[in-house]
Design an enzyme around this catalytic site. Structure first.
Site, PDB file in Angstrom:
ATOM      1  N   HIS A 130       0.839  -1.206   0.000  1.00 24.32           N
ATOM      2  CA  HIS A 130       0.000   0.000   0.000  1.00 24.32           C
ATOM      3  C   HIS A 130       0.872   1.254   0.000  1.00 24.32           C
ATOM      4  CE1 HIS A 130      -3.353   2.659   1.431  1.00 24.32           C
ATOM      5  NE2 HIS A 130      -2.355   3.262   2.060  1.00 24.32           N
ATOM      6  N   GLU A 131       1.899   1.268   0.839  1.00 23.22           N
ATOM      7  CA  GLU A 131       2.773   2.441   0.904  1.00 23.22           C
ATOM      8  C   GLU A 131       3.584   2.607  -0.377  1.00 23.22           C
ATOM      9  OE1 GLU A 131       2.198   4.513   3.097  1.00 23.22           O
ATOM     10  OE2 GLU A 131       0.992   3.223   4.393  1.00 23.22           O
ATOM     11  N   HIS A 134       1.482   4.396  -2.859  1.00 22.22           N
ATOM     12  CA  HIS A 134       1.490   5.851  -2.658  1.00 22.22           C
ATOM     13  C   HIS A 134       2.713   6.480  -3.324  1.00 22.22           C
ATOM     14  CE1 HIS A 134      -1.951   6.773  -0.244  1.00 22.22           C
ATOM     15  NE2 HIS A 134      -1.621   5.975   0.753  1.00 22.22           N
ATOM     16  N   GLU A 203      -6.267   7.229  -0.709  1.00 19.28           N
ATOM     17  CA  GLU A 203      -6.191   5.994   0.075  1.00 19.28           C
ATOM     18  C   GLU A 203      -6.870   4.842  -0.654  1.00 19.28           C
ATOM     19  OE1 GLU A 203      -4.486   5.259   2.836  1.00 19.28           O
ATOM     20  OE2 GLU A 203      -3.674   7.289   2.689  1.00 19.28           O
TER      21      GLU A 203
END
Length: 300
Positions: A130-131, A134, A203
């Site tokens: 997930h990071e 980003h 997100e």
């Protein structure tokens, strides 16, 4: 659709900023506001990552001290087609993580010790993916810019409140005193709303792409459920001292709530989990990432 919405929201943020600048000094004020914003963004572009890592007491991970974790992050970065980011550890019992950096070549992922203790290796992989999403999407830069704009709008609004807005040739405010005061108070509020809306939108996108990177949407879904529950019970002292950074974390570290609100930094976690479960049901499972060996502790 997420990118279109983000673009619209950024346009609104820019219009608010120029509007407050014009209120203070007319056309010249708008130009000056734009120059100020450019200067602030240039400063944060080069320094925001170091500043936020310092705020949270993060220290860089030595690959020799945590080979399993390091190899897992490197494997995920390879799958994402991006450089290996620097890896940092934050000494807090609350499970959480965030990414920072101006571009994929100058980025960092920070995880908490609580995350490594509370989650399985597969769940940690989901969080890291997930990071990485980003970083690959350049959300880290986008959120730095929006936070800078929001702060600058508040600063200009305060300046206008104390020193007065622009007047026409007759010395009158075109908007009238009430309209001028309303804009001064409402512009920072609107900027905050736009900033949080952009954060929530990014997100969802990072969840989707992160699930694609790790190949298992349910890994991330399970991690989000655990982090949400523990974040409500375990304090993150440094995050409480620096609430402006709350939007950077995978789950709100400030005792995250489970409702979508106008000023919520994150979407409803239950909605995020539901979207990931739907994604898992509709997509074939990708090949596994390099397996993280069972650990006796967070670094072994």
């Amino acid at each position: 659709m997420g990118y279109v919405r983000t673009g619209i929201l950024m346009a609104v943020m820019t219009a608010l900023f120029l509007g407050v600048g014009a209120l203070i000094g007319g056309q010249s004020g708008a130009i000056i506001a734009l120059v100020i914003a450019a200067g602030m963004n240039l400063f944060t572009f080069w320094n925001s990552d170091r500043a936020v890592l310092s705020m949270h007491g993060a220290h860089e991970v030595d690959p020799r001290a945590a080979p399993d974790l390091y190899n897992m992050v490197r494997g995920l970065a390879d799958r994402a087609g991006m450089p290996m980011p620097k890896l940092y550890l934050i000494e807090t019992d609350q499970p959480n993580a965030f990414a920072t950096g101006r571009n994929p070549e100058n980025a960092a992922v920070a995880v908490t010790r609580g995350l490594l203790r509370a989650l399985t290796p597969e769940e940690v992989a989901g969080v890291v993916a997930h990071e990485l999403a980003h970083i690959r999407n350049r959300d880290t830069l986008l959120m730095t810019v929006t936070a800078t704009f929001a702060g600058a709008i508040s600063m200009l609004a305060n300046f206008a409140f104390f020193f007065g807005g622009s007047s026409n040739e007759e010395g009158e405010r075109p908007m009238g005193l009430v309209g001028t005061l309303a804009l001064m108070f409402l512009a920072p509020l609107a900027a905050g709303l736009v900033q949080m809306a952009i954060s929530r939108s990014r997100e969802y996108e990072a969840d989707r792409i992160g699930a694609e990177i790790c190949g298992r949407p349910l890994w991330l879904a399970s991690a989000l459920g655990k982090i949400e529950g523990l974040a409500q019970r375990i304090d993150n002292v440094r995050a409480e001292r620096n609430p402006a950074t709350a939007h950077m974390f995978i789950v709100n570290p400030l005792h995250a709530m489970g409702h979508d609100r106008l000023f919520a930094t994150h979407p409803n976690t239950a909605n995020r989990i539901a979207a990931l479960r739907a994604m898992a049901e509709g997509a074939p499972q990708a090949s596994r990432i390099p397996r993280v060996a069972a650990r006796r502790g967070p670094w072994s």
